[in-house]
Design an enzyme around this catalytic site. Sequence first.
Site, PDB file in Angstrom:
ATOM      1  N   HIS A  94      35.589  44.200  42.570  1.00  0.00           N
ATOM      2  CA  HIS A  94      34.920  45.503  42.542  1.00  0.00           C
ATOM      3  C   HIS A  94      35.388  46.304  41.334  1.00  0.00           C
ATOM      4  O   HIS A  94      36.314  45.910  40.633  1.00  0.00           O
ATOM      5  CB  HIS A  94      35.238  46.305  43.813  1.00  0.00           C
ATOM      6  CG  HIS A  94      36.670  46.754  43.890  1.00  0.00           C
ATOM      7  ND1 HIS A  94      37.692  45.891  44.212  1.00  0.00           N
ATOM      8  CD2 HIS A  94      37.255  47.961  43.660  1.00  0.00           C
ATOM      9  CE1 HIS A  94      38.839  46.547  44.187  1.00  0.00           C
ATOM     10  NE2 HIS A  94      38.614  47.805  43.849  1.00  0.00           N
ATOM     11  N   ASP A  96      36.326  50.563  40.735  1.00  0.00           N
ATOM     12  CA  ASP A  96      36.493  51.794  41.510  1.00  0.00           C
ATOM     13  C   ASP A  96      35.430  52.828  41.130  1.00  0.00           C
ATOM     14  O   ASP A  96      35.102  52.980  39.953  1.00  0.00           O
ATOM     15  CB  ASP A  96      37.875  52.408  41.257  1.00  0.00           C
ATOM     16  CG  ASP A  96      39.017  51.450  41.581  1.00  0.00           C
ATOM     17  OD1 ASP A  96      38.847  50.593  42.461  1.00  0.00           O
ATOM     18  OD2 ASP A  96      40.079  51.580  40.935  1.00  0.00           O
ATOM     19  N   HIS A 261      38.213  44.373  39.240  1.00  0.00           N
ATOM     20  CA  HIS A 261      39.518  43.893  39.706  1.00  0.00           C
ATOM     21  C   HIS A 261      39.436  43.497  41.166  1.00  0.00           C
ATOM     22  O   HIS A 261      38.470  43.837  41.864  1.00  0.00           O
ATOM     23  CB  HIS A 261      40.620  44.926  39.442  1.00  0.00           C
ATOM     24  CG  HIS A 261      40.380  46.253  40.089  1.00  0.00           C
ATOM     25  ND1 HIS A 261      39.534  47.208  39.552  1.00  0.00           N
ATOM     26  CD2 HIS A 261      40.853  46.797  41.244  1.00  0.00           C
ATOM     27  CE1 HIS A 261      39.520  48.276  40.334  1.00  0.00           C
ATOM     28  NE2 HIS A 261      40.292  48.057  41.379  1.00  0.00           N
ATOM     29  N   ARG A 276      48.517  54.864  43.000  1.00  0.00           N
ATOM     30  CA  ARG A 276      47.369  54.855  42.092  1.00  0.00           C
ATOM     31  C   ARG A 276      46.972  56.272  41.700  1.00  0.00           C
ATOM     32  O   ARG A 276      46.829  57.142  42.568  1.00  0.00           O
ATOM     33  CB  ARG A 276      46.175  54.170  42.761  1.00  0.00           C
ATOM     34  CG  ARG A 276      45.035  53.892  41.781  1.00  0.00           C
ATOM     35  CD  ARG A 276      43.862  53.230  42.473  1.00  0.00           C
ATOM     36  NE  ARG A 276      42.777  54.190  42.657  1.00  0.00           N
ATOM     37  CZ  ARG A 276      41.615  53.903  43.231  1.00  0.00           C
ATOM     38  NH1 ARG A 276      41.388  52.702  43.697  1.00  0.00           N
ATOM     39  NH2 ARG A 276      40.694  54.824  43.356  1.00  0.00           N
TER      40      ARG A 276
HETATM   41 FE   LIG Z   1      40.160  49.164  43.231  1.00  0.00          FE
END
Ligand SMILES: [Fe+2]
Length: 286
Positions: A94, A96, A261, A276
């Site tokens: 995918h 983000d 990723h 993150r």
């Molecule tokens: Fe991700």
Amino acid sequence: MQITAVEGLGAEITDVDIKSLSDAEFAAIEDAFAEHGVIFFRDQDTTETDHIAFAERFGDINVNRFFAAHPDYPQIALVAKEPDQKDNIGGGWHTDHSYDHEPALGSVLVARELPESGGDTMFASMYKAYESLPDDLKARIAGRSAIHSGKHIFGEGPDSYYKTSDVGEHDEGTGRIGNADVAATLVDPEHPIVITHPLSGKKALYVNPAFTREIVGISKEESEELLSDLYTHVFTGHDFHHRFKWEPGSIAMWDNRSTWHWALNDYQGQRRIMHRITIEGCALDA
Ligand SMILES: [Fe+2]
């Protein structure tokens, strides 16, 4: 500071401390990020505030609507899995935030606690995916766009990842992902299938298996077949993949517009805690 391209895609940046970058070093890092799509650092000794300060040099921070936040730093989203939890966050190819109208520029992921083995992250280059597409596939997507959505992942629908995995905030869930009611209110965006990257000016393939729902202007069957052909091209494009092995002090920063990723979930029974920070992006043009 040295910037070295790695196999598949990405660049490793060495002889550097992200806490004390000169303007010239930072400019070179920004260039490497735009060029390679993902940059890797090793042996960085950073606190949460160092992480935030580094990310802020790239732009404004996007406070994640769905991920559990760090208790003291709302800018940091927790990408966590405890030994007794089964499902992970990001466990399929995918990118983000493609479900946003202005998809995030990128994410800076810092390893905080790693399993003894496993937990690598796969990356794929969408620059190289586009460049290597057969001409007939390029012709089939020319000028087309697609609808993206996060509802079936983050929403409360019976088949959503939120509901069917243990990451959600429900009976058997662990609350690693919440705010499902907000997902339902999102207006799904339409993005070009081939974008001109806002930093590099290069063409990149911009669809992904997690969030792209449908190609506009063709039948549902044709859309599914075309998306499947595009995904197969990326899944099997091993020469533009990179497998990143995390170590204590590792940081990866990926571009959400030019890479995919996939967080491998192959460390059952072990803990993995990552921090993150996601940086705001912009609308994407063909
Ligand atoms: Fe991700």
